[in-house]
Design a protein around this motif. Structure first.
Motif, PDB file in Angstrom:
ATOM      1  N   UNK A 188       9.378   3.860   2.028  1.00 11.89           N
ATOM      2  CA  UNK A 188      10.132   4.275   0.853  1.00 11.89           C
ATOM      3  C   UNK A 188       9.547   5.542   0.238  1.00 11.89           C
ATOM      4  N   UNK A 189      10.370   6.232  -0.548  1.00 11.02           N
ATOM      5  CA  UNK A 189       9.960   7.498  -1.161  1.00 11.02           C
ATOM      6  C   UNK A 189      10.074   7.375  -2.676  1.00 11.02           C
ATOM      7  N   UNK A 190       8.984   7.668  -3.364  1.00  7.60           N
ATOM      8  CA  UNK A 190       8.965   7.642  -4.832  1.00  7.60           C
ATOM      9  C   UNK A 190       8.817   9.086  -5.302  1.00  7.60           C
ATOM     10  N   UNK A 231       0.838  -1.205   0.000  1.00  8.88           N
ATOM     11  CA  UNK A 231       0.000   0.000   0.000  1.00  8.88           C
ATOM     12  C   UNK A 231       0.869   1.250   0.000  1.00  8.88           C
ATOM     13  N   UNK A 232       0.458   2.237  -0.789  1.00  5.03           N
ATOM     14  CA  UNK A 232       1.160   3.517  -0.831  1.00  5.03           C
ATOM     15  C   UNK A 232       0.208   4.688  -0.726  1.00  5.03           C
ATOM     16  N   UNK A 233       0.760   5.850  -0.467  1.00  7.57           N
ATOM     17  CA  UNK A 233       0.005   7.110  -0.457  1.00  7.57           C
ATOM     18  C   UNK A 233       0.708   8.091  -1.381  1.00  7.57           C
ATOM     19  N   UNK A 234      -0.059   8.986  -1.981  1.00  7.48           N
ATOM     20  CA  UNK A 234       0.518  10.024  -2.830  1.00  7.48           C
ATOM     21  C   UNK A 234       0.006  11.381  -2.363  1.00  7.48           C
ATOM     22  N   UNK A 235       0.889  12.360  -2.304  1.00  8.74           N
ATOM     23  CA  UNK A 235       0.524  13.720  -1.860  1.00  8.74           C
ATOM     24  C   UNK A 235      -0.214  13.682  -0.520  1.00  8.74           C
ATOM     25  N   UNK A 236       0.421  13.050   0.462  1.00  9.21           N
ATOM     26  CA  UNK A 236      -0.152  12.953   1.808  1.00  9.21           C
ATOM     27  C   UNK A 236       0.732  13.699   2.802  1.00  9.21           C
ATOM     28  N   UNK A 288       2.524   1.312   5.482  1.00  8.44           N
ATOM     29  CA  UNK A 288       2.663   1.991   4.195  1.00  8.44           C
ATOM     30  C   UNK A 288       4.050   1.635   3.651  1.00  8.44           C
ATOM     31  N   UNK A 289       4.099   1.164   2.423  1.00 13.19           N
ATOM     32  CA  UNK A 289       5.378   0.780   1.813  1.00 13.19           C
ATOM     33  C   UNK A 289       6.073   1.973   1.179  1.00 13.19           C
ATOM     34  N   UNK A 290       5.286   2.843   0.518  1.00 11.64           N
ATOM     35  CA  UNK A 290       5.899   3.978  -0.186  1.00 11.64           C
ATOM     36  C   UNK A 290       4.972   5.178  -0.189  1.00 11.64           C
ATOM     37  N   UNK A 291       5.583   6.342  -0.162  1.00 12.41           N
ATOM     38  CA  UNK A 291       4.857   7.601  -0.346  1.00 12.41           C
ATOM     39  C   UNK A 291       5.387   8.237  -1.622  1.00 12.41           C
ATOM     40  N   UNK A 292       4.472   8.584  -2.512  1.00 14.20           N
ATOM     41  CA  UNK A 292       4.871   9.268  -3.742  1.00 14.20           C
ATOM     42  C   UNK A 292       4.690  10.767  -3.544  1.00 14.20           C
TER      43      UNK A 292
END
Length: 340
Positions: free
Chosen positions: A204-206, A157-162, A176-180
């Motif tokens: 992680x950071x994308x 699971x990831x989040x974007x612009x959070x 949460x594995x990654x935040x974009x």
């Protein structure tokens, strides 16, 4: 499979491993002018995969939907096992140019199942909430994502612009594995609290738009190339009153790149790579030549002194213009009501 020296990294602390550089696929289908012809786009995707760029980033809103269908076609004939597919939900397409942010459980589930069908896969490797629905407590959205993980429909699971607080609350429900997030020489505001929060939690950071939406690859002349319908034409940083100011940063990057014997785009991308092994930039392109140039950025080495020199003129407060127009929500507007 030839890897051309593209190293692998662990993204987050839950077990996901990806190529150290990914491919943002949006521009093949949406927002940047005329979509790339299908055969050409599939050729580019196959070239990326065979070169070791195996982390593909898409979303159901790209097209809408056509980008996921394109990725699905590219993954036929044995390609699926070679890649890590990331897609996103959360921006519901209502009509031409009109959308709604949604994070309610029924929508989360229906969006995931629709993406699985379009991609032609049994499980999505990394599933992001593209934008946060500020009407729904993040714990509710995450509860449904957790169920989808348990059912084997998504792996991570990831989040974007959070925001940092949204990330913390979400992570407490399910890891949460990654935040974009947008991170580049001219988008550094995330360094203040979002990046530290991710690192504290092992997320992680994308980094999307690591080339400043193409600005660090082409400079101001990019504006002359933009087609009708390319949404960058409307972004604040590309407006005439801001470009003259922002081109100073590009000129300084260009000057330093000449000394390093690389392109300005490679230098800008190398700077993102040097943020740490927990960061994976996902530059997008529609041309194989540009893809090859971006891969070569992995070989550009920067000393601490060179990093400091770059950061001296790429200060967070230097760039003129916001990242987006006001009608597009970002992490600054992502906090949701408290549960209960």
């Amino acid at each position: 499979m030839a890897t051309s020296g593209v190293r692998r990294i662990k993204l987050g602390s839950q077990g996901l491993e990806v190529s150290a550089q990914g491919l943002g696929c949006m521009g093949l289908s949406a927002f940047y002018g005329t979509p790339t012809p299908e055969s050409e786009a599939i050729g580019l995707l196959h070239h990326a995969i065979n070169s070791g760029i195996t982390f593909l980033d898409t979303s159901d809103i790209y097209g809408p939907e056509t980008n996921e269908i394109l990725i699905g076609k590219a993954l036929k004939d044995g390609m699926r096992e070679k890649v890590e597919v990331a897609t996103k939900f959360g921006i519901s397409h209502l009509a031409q140019g009109v959308s709604e942010i949604r994070g309610d459980p029924a929508y989360v589930r229906s969006a995931c199942e629709a993406s699985l069908r379009r991609l032609g896969v049994e499980c999505i490797d990394l599933y992001y909430q593209h934008r946060i629905d500020t009407r729904v407590p993040i714990e509710i959205t995450m509860g449904e994502l957790k169920k989808l993980v348990e059912e084997g429909k998504i792996q991570y699971v990831g989040l974007s612009e959070a925001s940092a607080s949204t990330i913390r609350r979400a992570h407490a429900v399910h890891p949460i594995t990654a935040v974009q997030l947008e991170w580049s020489l001219w988008s550094r505001d995330v360094e203040e609290d979002i990046v530290p929060a991710c690192r504290e939690l092992g997320i992680g950071i994308v980094a999307y738009s690591p080339l400043g939406r193409g600005f660090f690859a082409s400079g101001p002349k990019l504006l002359e190339k933009l087609e009708q319908g390319d949404y960058r034409k409307d972004l604040p940083r590309f407006q005439a009153e801001n470009v003259d100011h922002n081109k100073v940063m590009y000129e300084k990057v260009t000057s330093m790149a000449e000394k390093k014997q690389c392109t300005p785009g490679q230098l800008a991308l190398a700077w993102v790579h040097h943020q740490g092994n927990d960061v994976c930039p996902i530059p997008g392109t529609t041309k194989i030549d540009n893809l090859i140039q971006n891969i070569r950025a992995l070989s550009v080495k920067l000393t601490p002194e060179e990093m400091a020199e770059l950061e001296a003129f790429a200060r967070p407060d230097f760039v003129k213009g916001e990242r987006y127009n006001r009608d597009i929500p970002t992490y600054r507007e992502s906090d949701t009501p408290q549960l209960g």
